[in-house]
Scaffold this motif. Structure first.
Motif, PDB file in Angstrom:
ATOM      1  N   GLU A 158       0.814  -1.212   0.000  1.00 52.54           N
ATOM      2  CA  GLU A 158       0.000   0.000   0.000  1.00 52.54           C
ATOM      3  C   GLU A 158       0.845   1.258   0.000  1.00 52.54           C
ATOM      4  OE1 GLU A 158      -3.074   2.699   0.039  1.00 52.54           O
ATOM      5  OE2 GLU A 158      -3.095   0.572  -0.456  1.00 52.54           O
ATOM      6  N   ALA A 159       1.973   1.240   0.711  1.00 53.29           N
ATOM      7  CA  ALA A 159       2.769   2.458   0.842  1.00 53.29           C
ATOM      8  C   ALA A 159       4.250   2.146   0.732  1.00 53.29           C
ATOM      9  CB  ALA A 159       2.471   3.154   2.170  1.00 53.29           C
ATOM     10  N   VAL A 160       4.995   3.117   0.211  1.00 55.56           N
ATOM     11  CA  VAL A 160       6.456   3.019   0.113  1.00 55.56           C
ATOM     12  C   VAL A 160       7.047   4.205   0.860  1.00 55.56           C
ATOM     13  CG1 VAL A 160       8.459   2.954  -1.420  1.00 55.56           C
ATOM     14  CG2 VAL A 160       6.303   1.890  -2.129  1.00 55.56           C
ATOM     15  N   ILE A 161       8.046   3.926   1.674  1.00 54.90           N
ATOM     16  CA  ILE A 161       8.686   4.962   2.477  1.00 54.90           C
ATOM     17  C   ILE A 161      10.198   4.782   2.348  1.00 54.90           C
ATOM     18  CG2 ILE A 161       8.812   3.613   4.636  1.00 54.90           C
ATOM     19  CD1 ILE A 161       7.947   6.192   6.115  1.00 54.90           C
ATOM     20  N   GLY A 162      10.954   5.851   2.571  1.00 56.03           N
ATOM     21  CA  GLY A 162      12.396   5.652   2.573  1.00 56.03           C
ATOM     22  C   GLY A 162      13.210   6.858   2.166  1.00 56.03           C
ATOM     23  N   ASN A 163      14.510   6.669   2.227  1.00 55.70           N
ATOM     24  CA  ASN A 163      15.499   7.673   1.860  1.00 55.70           C
ATOM     25  C   ASN A 163      16.420   7.033   0.826  1.00 55.70           C
ATOM     26  OD1 ASN A 163      17.248   9.798   1.732  1.00 55.70           O
ATOM     27  ND2 ASN A 163      17.956   9.662   3.848  1.00 55.70           N
ATOM     28  N   PRO A 164      15.958   6.962  -0.441  1.00 54.53           N
ATOM     29  CA  PRO A 164      16.702   6.231  -1.467  1.00 54.53           C
ATOM     30  C   PRO A 164      17.981   6.947  -1.889  1.00 54.53           C
ATOM     31  CG  PRO A 164      14.829   7.357  -2.443  1.00 54.53           C
ATOM     32  CD  PRO A 164      14.697   7.530  -0.960  1.00 54.53           C
ATOM     33  N   PRO A 165      18.889   6.232  -2.554  1.00 52.43           N
ATOM     34  CA  PRO A 165      20.130   6.860  -3.035  1.00 52.43           C
ATOM     35  C   PRO A 165      19.832   8.027  -3.967  1.00 52.43           C
ATOM     36  CG  PRO A 165      20.236   4.460  -3.218  1.00 52.43           C
ATOM     37  CD  PRO A 165      18.825   4.793  -2.882  1.00 52.43           C
ATOM     38  N   TYR A 166      20.670   9.060  -3.910  1.00 50.60           N
ATOM     39  CA  TYR A 166      20.437  10.269  -4.694  1.00 50.60           C
ATOM     40  C   TYR A 166      21.144  10.255  -6.041  1.00 50.60           C
ATOM     41  CZ  TYR A 166      18.799  12.213  -0.245  1.00 50.60           C
ATOM     42  OH  TYR A 166      18.133  12.436   0.924  1.00 50.60           O
ATOM     43  N   GLN A 167      22.350   9.673  -6.080  1.00 54.98           N
ATOM     44  CA  GLN A 167      23.139   9.730  -7.296  1.00 54.98           C
ATOM     45  C   GLN A 167      24.028   8.503  -7.385  1.00 54.98           C
ATOM     46  OE1 GLN A 167      24.239  13.357  -5.796  1.00 54.98           O
ATOM     47  NE2 GLN A 167      26.224  12.750  -4.991  1.00 54.98           N
ATOM     48  N   ILE A 168      24.586   8.276  -8.563  1.00 53.02           N
ATOM     49  CA  ILE A 168      25.420   7.107  -8.776  1.00 53.02           C
ATOM     50  C   ILE A 168      26.695   7.196  -7.961  1.00 53.02           C
ATOM     51  CG2 ILE A 168      26.810   5.870 -10.489  1.00 53.02           C
ATOM     52  CD1 ILE A 168      24.687   6.523 -12.548  1.00 53.02           C
ATOM     53  N   SER A 169      27.329   8.356  -7.966  1.00 52.97           N
ATOM     54  CA  SER A 169      28.581   8.554  -7.228  1.00 52.97           C
ATOM     55  C   SER A 169      28.355   9.523  -6.100  1.00 52.97           C
ATOM     56  CB  SER A 169      29.676   9.087  -8.152  1.00 52.97           C
ATOM     57  OG  SER A 169      30.832   9.425  -7.415  1.00 52.97           O
ATOM     58  N   ALA A 170      28.894   9.205  -4.920  1.00 50.65           N
ATOM     59  CA  ALA A 170      28.733  10.086  -3.765  1.00 50.65           C
ATOM     60  C   ALA A 170      29.892  11.064  -3.653  1.00 50.65           C
ATOM     61  CB  ALA A 170      28.643   9.267  -2.484  1.00 50.65           C
ATOM     62  N   SER A 171      30.895  10.934  -4.513  1.00 50.51           N
ATOM     63  CA  SER A 171      32.058  11.804  -4.441  1.00 50.51           C
ATOM     64  C   SER A 171      31.973  12.919  -5.471  1.00 50.51           C
ATOM     65  CB  SER A 171      33.339  10.989  -4.674  1.00 50.51           C
ATOM     66  OG  SER A 171      33.299  10.390  -5.951  1.00 50.51           O
ATOM     67  N   GLY A 172      32.702  13.988  -5.214  1.00 51.53           N
ATOM     68  CA  GLY A 172      32.747  15.084  -6.168  1.00 51.53           C
ATOM     69  C   GLY A 172      31.511  15.961  -6.084  1.00 51.53           C
ATOM     70  N   ASP A 173      31.269  16.702  -7.153  1.00 49.87           N
ATOM     71  CA  ASP A 173      30.161  17.649  -7.226  1.00 49.87           C
ATOM     72  C   ASP A 173      28.847  16.891  -7.365  1.00 49.87           C
ATOM     73  OD1 ASP A 173      28.432  19.724  -7.637  1.00 49.87           O
ATOM     74  OD2 ASP A 173      29.154  20.219  -9.642  1.00 49.87           O
ATOM     75  N   ALA A 174      27.952  17.082  -6.411  1.00 46.59           N
ATOM     76  CA  ALA A 174      26.678  16.351  -6.440  1.00 46.59           C
ATOM     77  C   ALA A 174      25.888  16.668  -7.701  1.00 46.59           C
ATOM     78  CB  ALA A 174      25.848  16.694  -5.201  1.00 46.59           C
ATOM     79  N   ASN A 175      25.914  17.942  -8.126  1.00 44.10           N
ATOM     80  CA  ASN A 175      25.162  18.320  -9.315  1.00 44.10           C
ATOM     81  C   ASN A 175      25.799  17.768 -10.589  1.00 44.10           C
ATOM     82  OD1 ASN A 175      23.134  19.702  -8.032  1.00 44.10           O
ATOM     83  ND2 ASN A 175      24.193  21.662  -8.079  1.00 44.10           N
ATOM     84  N   GLY A 176      27.057  17.334 -10.500  1.00 42.89           N
ATOM     85  CA  GLY A 176      27.729  16.782 -11.663  1.00 42.89           C
ATOM     86  C   GLY A 176      27.576  15.273 -11.777  1.00 42.89           C
ATOM     87  N   SER A 177      27.114  14.625 -10.718  1.00 38.94           N
ATOM     88  CA  SER A 177      26.927  13.179 -10.735  1.00 38.94           C
ATOM     89  C   SER A 177      25.578  12.838 -11.347  1.00 38.94           C
ATOM     90  CB  SER A 177      27.013  12.626  -9.307  1.00 38.94           C
ATOM     91  OG  SER A 177      28.268  12.917  -8.735  1.00 38.94           O
ATOM     92  N   ASP A 178      25.494  11.655 -11.919  1.00 37.26           N
ATOM     93  CA  ASP A 178      24.232  11.234 -12.523  1.00 37.26           C
ATOM     94  C   ASP A 178      23.218  10.926 -11.435  1.00 37.26           C
ATOM     95  OD1 ASP A 178      25.190  11.464 -15.098  1.00 37.26           O
ATOM     96  OD2 ASP A 178      25.952   9.413 -15.139  1.00 37.26           O
TER      97      ASP A 178
END
Length: 212
Positions: A158-178
């Motif tokens: 019925e419901a989905v909750i969570g804090n899923p991964p944001y990007q492929i790489s956690a290093s470097g510029d966050a806006n530059g990662s996929d």
């Protein structure tokens, strides 16, 4: 004991950040009390799509107990997909402490593995993911290679909750990662009728690489 243990871990890795307890509680409370009651009374499920140390399971259990439910009423209601094998071990220990059924914890794949389920066009196969996760069998026996036949009995997540991964790489510029968080948003909307997720708001400002 669960809350004390969880507070000892700020992150499991660069990409696996443990969500603070008060934020988990706030997210759980975004789902109205009558909806929680309906989920449990109907025998439906709620899925933590990216568990690190079972922090959302703790918040959900606390909520359900505040509504008068004993653990035996919801011990098979909270499904979880860990983000890694390390996260699985931490989540498993929390599930044991909470007296939740360990068969509700995915053991054959991680949250990241869901992104590898592709269709013939090479795109993420959301309908197949949904069918796989909703099979009417122990969650810990499910694999992403399962064959799901049309007409088979399914459980209702019925419901989905969570804090899923944001990007492929956690290093470097966050806006530059996929980015990948939008993929989990799309996935969650197909799996559950109600969703409460943590995600960046970059797309609101047309920033980064998140598709419009």
């Amino acid at each position: 004991r669960c809350e004390v243990a969880i507070k000892k871990f700020g992150k499991l890795s660069e990409a696996e950040i443990v969500t603070p307890a008060h934020i988990c509680s706030e997210m759980v409370n975004l789902i109205p009390d009558n909806e929680w009651q309906r989920i449990i009374d109907n025998g439906d499920k709620i899925l933590d799509i990216a568990s690190k140390v079972g922090e959302f399971a703790v918040a959900i259990c606390s909520k359900l107990k505040s509504l008068g439910y004993q653990s035996d009423r919801f011990k098979t209601s909270i499904l979880a997909i860990p983000t890694s094998t390390v996260a699985y071990e931490f989540t498993r220990r929390i599930y044991e402490e909470l007296e939740l059924d360990l068969s509700c914890l995915a053991s054959n794949f991680t949250a990241y593995d869901l992104l590898d389920v592709k269709n013939d066009s090479g795109k993420i196969d959301y309908p197949r993911i949904c069918s796989i996760l909703k099979q009417n069998k122990p969650f810990n026996s499910i694999t992403l290679a399962d064959t799901v036949n049309e007409g088979e009995e399914k459980v209702n997540i019925e419901a989905v909750i969570g804090n899923p991964p944001y990007q492929i790489s956690a290093s470097g510029d966050a806006n530059g990662s996929d980015p990948i968080y939008h993929l989990f948003m799309d996935m969650s909307q197909m799996i559950g009728n109600q969703n409460t997720l943590i995600h960046p708001g970059r797309f609101l400002f047309n920033a980064g690489k998140t598709p419009k």
